[in-house]
Design a protein around this motif. Structure first.
Motif, PDB file in Angstrom:
ATOM      1  N   PRO A   1       0.968  -1.186   0.005  1.00 13.81           N
ATOM      2  CA  PRO A   1      -0.028  -0.113  -0.382  1.00 13.81           C
ATOM      3  C   PRO A   1       1.327   1.088   0.326  1.00 13.81           C
ATOM      4  CG  PRO A   1      -0.354  -1.556   2.668  1.00 13.81           C
ATOM      5  CD  PRO A   1       0.661  -1.848   1.262  1.00 13.81           C
ATOM      6  N   SER A   2       0.014   2.099   0.012  1.00 12.91           N
ATOM      7  CA  SER A   2       1.050   3.586   0.006  1.00 12.91           C
ATOM      8  C   SER A   2       1.264   4.159   0.983  1.00 12.91           C
ATOM      9  CB  SER A   2      -0.024   4.879  -1.329  1.00 12.91           C
ATOM     10  OG  SER A   2      -0.086   5.810  -0.543  1.00 12.91           O
ATOM     11  N   GLY A   3       2.099   4.796   1.599  1.00 12.90           N
ATOM     12  CA  GLY A   3       2.920   5.424   2.929  1.00 12.90           C
ATOM     13  C   GLY A   3       3.641   6.111   3.306  1.00 12.90           C
ATOM     14  N   PRO A   4       4.185   6.635   3.594  1.00 16.03           N
ATOM     15  CA  PRO A   4       5.489   7.056   3.896  1.00 16.03           C
ATOM     16  C   PRO A   4       6.902   6.048   3.951  1.00 16.03           C
ATOM     17  CG  PRO A   4       4.376   7.546   6.173  1.00 16.03           C
ATOM     18  CD  PRO A   4       3.261   6.298   5.439  1.00 16.03           C
TER      19      PRO A   4
ATOM     20  N   ASP B   1      -6.053   3.986   4.107  1.00 19.86           N
ATOM     21  CA  ASP B   1      -6.806   3.906   5.683  1.00 19.86           C
ATOM     22  C   ASP B   1      -7.545   2.542   5.822  1.00 19.86           C
ATOM     23  OD1 ASP B   1      -8.970   4.827   7.600  1.00 19.86           O
ATOM     24  OD2 ASP B   1      -7.865   6.784   7.457  1.00 19.86           O
ATOM     25  N   PRO B   2      -7.531   2.115   6.697  1.00 17.82           N
ATOM     26  CA  PRO B   2      -8.459   0.705   6.577  1.00 17.82           C
ATOM     27  C   PRO B   2      -9.721   1.308   6.169  1.00 17.82           C
ATOM     28  CG  PRO B   2      -6.757   1.124   8.122  1.00 17.82           C
ATOM     29  CD  PRO B   2      -6.988   1.845   8.126  1.00 17.82           C
ATOM     30  N   ARG B   3     -10.504   2.246   7.183  1.00 17.10           N
ATOM     31  CA  ARG B   3     -12.093   2.760   6.618  1.00 17.10           C
ATOM     32  C   ARG B   3     -12.232   2.842   5.216  1.00 17.10           C
ATOM     33  NH1 ARG B   3     -11.188   7.128  11.478  1.00 17.10           N
ATOM     34  NH2 ARG B   3      -9.027   7.100  10.047  1.00 17.10           N
ATOM     35  N   LEU B   4     -11.471   3.254   4.437  1.00 18.78           N
ATOM     36  CA  LEU B   4     -11.811   3.567   3.001  1.00 18.78           C
ATOM     37  C   LEU B   4     -11.849   1.991   2.082  1.00 18.78           C
ATOM     38  CD1 LEU B   4     -10.999   6.568   3.707  1.00 18.78           C
ATOM     39  CD2 LEU B   4     -10.112   6.701   1.240  1.00 18.78           C
ATOM     40  N   ALA B   5     -10.968   1.227   3.092  1.00 18.91           N
ATOM     41  CA  ALA B   5     -10.886   0.036   2.605  1.00 18.91           C
ATOM     42  C   ALA B   5     -12.246  -0.698   3.045  1.00 18.91           C
ATOM     43  CB  ALA B   5      -9.768  -1.174   3.054  1.00 18.91           C
TER      44      ALA B   5
ATOM     45  N   ALA C   1     -16.274   7.764   1.614  1.00 20.89           N
ATOM     46  CA  ALA C   1     -15.517   7.215   3.643  1.00 20.89           C
ATOM     47  C   ALA C   1     -14.640   8.361   3.533  1.00 20.89           C
ATOM     48  CB  ALA C   1     -15.215   5.984   3.640  1.00 20.89           C
ATOM     49  N   ALA C   2     -13.501   9.348   2.593  1.00 23.65           N
ATOM     50  CA  ALA C   2     -13.119  10.028   2.682  1.00 23.65           C
ATOM     51  C   ALA C   2     -13.082  11.252   3.267  1.00 23.65           C
ATOM     52  CB  ALA C   2     -12.122   9.829   1.356  1.00 23.65           C
ATOM     53  N   ILE C   3     -14.862  11.839   2.109  1.00 25.34           N
ATOM     54  CA  ILE C   3     -15.374  12.715   2.383  1.00 25.34           C
ATOM     55  C   ILE C   3     -15.686  13.128   3.716  1.00 25.34           C
ATOM     56  CG2 ILE C   3     -17.550  14.489   1.827  1.00 25.34           C
ATOM     57  CD1 ILE C   3     -16.238  13.763  -1.148  1.00 25.34           C
ATOM     58  N   ALA C   4     -15.830  12.512   5.157  1.00 29.99           N
ATOM     59  CA  ALA C   4     -16.405  12.700   5.477  1.00 29.99           C
ATOM     60  C   ALA C   4     -15.207  12.325   6.902  1.00 29.99           C
ATOM     61  CB  ALA C   4     -16.961  10.515   6.252  1.00 29.99           C
ATOM     62  N   LEU C   5     -14.063  11.645   6.523  1.00 32.53           N
ATOM     63  CA  LEU C   5     -13.215  11.804   7.521  1.00 32.53           C
ATOM     64  C   LEU C   5     -12.701  12.843   7.243  1.00 32.53           C
ATOM     65  CD1 LEU C   5     -10.791   8.922   6.935  1.00 32.53           C
ATOM     66  CD2 LEU C   5     -12.626   9.013   8.773  1.00 32.53           C
ATOM     67  N   VAL C   6     -12.763  13.957   6.123  1.00 30.68           N
ATOM     68  CA  VAL C   6     -11.636  15.355   5.626  1.00 30.68           C
ATOM     69  C   VAL C   6     -12.490  16.291   6.565  1.00 30.68           C
ATOM     70  CG1 VAL C   6     -12.320  17.342   3.666  1.00 30.68           C
ATOM     71  CG2 VAL C   6     -11.212  15.221   3.670  1.00 30.68           C
ATOM     72  N   ARG C   7     -14.035  15.991   6.707  1.00 29.97           N
ATOM     73  CA  ARG C   7     -14.851  16.721   7.285  1.00 29.97           C
ATOM     74  C   ARG C   7     -14.913  16.277   8.907  1.00 29.97           C
ATOM     75  NH1 ARG C   7     -19.481  19.158   4.373  1.00 29.97           N
ATOM     76  NH2 ARG C   7     -18.810  20.527   5.612  1.00 29.97           N
ATOM     77  N   THR C   8     -14.306  15.126   9.432  1.00 30.47           N
ATOM     78  CA  THR C   8     -14.914  14.752  10.721  1.00 30.47           C
ATOM     79  C   THR C   8     -13.735  14.949  11.741  1.00 30.47           C
ATOM     80  OG1 THR C   8     -14.363  12.714  10.220  1.00 30.47           O
ATOM     81  CG2 THR C   8     -16.583  13.688  10.724  1.00 30.47           C
ATOM     82  N   GLU C   9     -12.062  14.518  10.436  1.00 30.77           N
ATOM     83  CA  GLU C   9     -11.086  14.870  11.705  1.00 30.77           C
ATOM     84  C   GLU C   9     -10.052  16.175  10.751  1.00 30.77           C
ATOM     85  OE1 GLU C   9      -9.711  10.639  11.166  1.00 30.77           O
ATOM     86  OE2 GLU C   9     -11.041   9.881  12.689  1.00 30.77           O
ATOM     87  N   PRO C  10     -10.656  16.942  11.079  1.00 30.34           N
ATOM     88  CA  PRO C  10      -9.833  17.953  10.396  1.00 30.34           C
ATOM     89  C   PRO C  10      -7.970  17.786  11.017  1.00 30.34           C
ATOM     90  CG  PRO C  10     -10.576  18.692  12.390  1.00 30.34           C
ATOM     91  CD  PRO C  10     -11.239  17.783  12.156  1.00 30.34           C
ATOM     92  N   GLU C  11      -7.990  16.976  12.525  1.00 34.90           N
ATOM     93  CA  GLU C  11      -6.704  16.946  12.816  1.00 34.90           C
ATOM     94  C   GLU C  11      -5.309  16.622  11.853  1.00 34.90           C
ATOM     95  OE1 GLU C  11      -9.320  15.981  13.793  1.00 34.90           O
ATOM     96  OE2 GLU C  11      -9.290  13.721  14.910  1.00 34.90           O
ATOM     97  N   GLN C  12      -6.021  15.878  10.824  1.00 35.99           N
ATOM     98  CA  GLN C  12      -4.951  14.665   9.726  1.00 35.99           C
ATOM     99  C   GLN C  12      -4.399  16.207   8.850  1.00 35.99           C
ATOM    100  OE1 GLN C  12      -4.028  12.184  10.446  1.00 35.99           O
ATOM    101  NE2 GLN C  12      -3.186  11.082   8.951  1.00 35.99           N
ATOM    102  N   ARG C  13      -5.699  16.904   8.700  1.00 39.17           N
ATOM    103  CA  ARG C  13      -5.784  18.330   7.346  1.00 39.17           C
ATOM    104  C   ARG C  13      -4.330  19.492   8.562  1.00 39.17           C
ATOM    105  NH1 ARG C  13      -9.593  18.990   6.695  1.00 39.17           N
ATOM    106  NH2 ARG C  13     -10.758  20.647   7.981  1.00 39.17           N
TER     107      ARG C  13
END
Ligand code: PLP
Length: 403
Positions: free
Chosen positions: A33-36, A59-63, A286-298
């Motif tokens: 998978p993609s990652g650092p 991210d396992p939640r997208l999978a 699922a990704a859009i939901a995470l963008v909205r609920t987890e601003p800490e990632q941004r």
């Protein structure tokens, strides 16, 4: 008359020319998978070449969302959206995009490239004018050419040049469409959107912005460059992709209800292609939901960007006396570019970094007018990864200068 020569012989000649110019490119396989940290052609490397800015592609939640969508709807959409390929999940995704962008509606395409081809060819034709930033993404430039409109390029982010070209050309055409990336994909800088929209109002022009590298990355809510530049709610055609920060595949156009309804009826790259797969649709939702609920990632992404910029500036201050083989280009995004003198140098630089376990993109003409290392930062990079990048850049730069 008998034709005896090989009609494909020109391919070898053309390839030889590409090689001679140091323009030849080929693929490199990444395992897993993609990652650092990834394995590139069997070698473990730190990854600074991905558009997966928030780390969502693995991210396992997208999978899980993709698997759930496949279990409900199957793997394929089996038809074009207007015939048998439309699923409730597509509508949900379009509403989620419109909510994020604060537009009336949105439409998802099979890729960002197809979204640009479809939208531009639907909006303008032979009687119309397109004004396009000279550094715009290939899909914008290709869409403009395909539309049959008269295409005039303006100098990169130069509103004086744009205004002059509007004065000169606008009156001779029916409609006018301005095209610009919000975040320029191979430079990392932002377009001057508020003033560009003022010019568009003054000359009765439509504006299409490409938010491929803005969505999920810029703006207080992650809506993109339009939000970050204070232009939410202004009349605009906003396109973007589901395949960068959103970790899936597909493209979108967001805007007024009339615009979206028109595209459903007139965008050939949407009408005559199969609907987005359920898996990609579910993952993007699922990704859009995470963008909205987890601003800490941004926030983590922006901390990393600022940390890397600071480390680079410490190492190579802007007015340095040290001979350096590159110049840092201005950036306001996770895309940081180091310009080098020519294609051969950028290839050497990229290869030397790879030997040190650092993977960055070596970008050359014809992709960009000048050669550069393109470094992309992710939320999932650790400070140690960024330190390692700076150390390797220094080691390779010293070696290239001394040689
Ligand atoms: C990647 C990109 C696209 C194309 O998006 P895809 O979904 O990958 O086809 C369009 N515009 C810009 C600026 C991009 O960087």
């Amino acid at each position: 008359m008998a034709m005896t020569s090989d009609p494909y012989a020109w391919l070898e000649k053309s390839l030889a020319t590409i090689h001679r110019a140091d323009w030849h490119r080929s693929v490199q396989a990444i395992a897993g998978p993609s990652g650092p940290q990834i394995t590139l052609e069997g070698q473990p490397v730190l990854n600074f070449a991905s558009n997966d800015y928030l780390g969502l592609a693995s991210d396992p939640r997208l999978a899980a969302a993709a698997i759930a969508a496949i279990q409900t709807y199957g793997t394929g959409s089996t038809g074009s959206r207007l015939l048998s390929g439309h699923r409730p999940l597509h509508r949900e995704l379009e509403q989620a995009i419109a909510d994020l962008k604060q537009t009336e509606d949105a439409l998802v395409f099979s890729s960002g490239y197809l979204a640009n081809l479809g939208a531009i060819t639907a909006l303008v034709g032979a009687r119309d004018l397109v004004l396009s930033d000279q550094y715009n993404h290939s899909s914008l430039r290709h869409g403009a050419r395909l539309s049959g409109a008269t295409v005039v390029d303006y100098d990169h982010c130069d509103l004086g040049d744009l205004a002059q070209k509007l004065h000169q050309h606008r009156q001779h055409y029916r409609r006018c469409l301005m095209l610009t990336d919000t975040v320029f994909s191979m430079d990392g800088d932002l377009c001057p959107l508020p003033a560009l929209l003022d010019l568009a109002d003054q000359f009765e022009c439509m504006v299409l912005v490409d938010e491929a590298h803005g969505t999920g990355v810029l703006g207080a809510s992650g809506a993109g460059g339009v939000e970050a530049l204070g232009c939410t709610g202004r009349p605009l055609v906003q396109m973007g992709t589901l395949s960068k920060a959103l970790g899936s595949l597909g493209g979108y156009v967001a805007g007024s209800g009339a615009l979206i309804d028109f595209l459903r009826n007139r965008a050939p790259s949407w009408i005559y292609t199969t609907g987005l797969t359920p898996g990609d649709t579910g993952a993007a939702l699922a990704a859009i939901a995470l963008v909205r609920t987890e601003p800490e990632q941004r926030s983590r992404l922006w901390q990393n960007i600022h940390y890397l910029e600071q480390r680079l500036d410490q190492q190579w201050p802007m007015e340095t006396a040290k001979p350096i083989p590159f110049k840092r280009l201005p950036s306001q995004s996770p895309i940081l570019c180091l310009e080098v003198k020519d294609a051969a140098t950028v290839v050497q630089f990229g290869q030397a970094l790879k030997q040190q376990g650092i993977f960055v993109a070596a970008v050359r003409p014809p992709t960009t007018p000048t050669s550069r290392l393109r470094i992309t930062v992710m939320a999932t990079h650790e400070a140690a990864h960024l330190d390692c990048l700076v150390d390797s850049l220094m080691a390779v730069a010293t070696y290239l200068v001394l040689r």
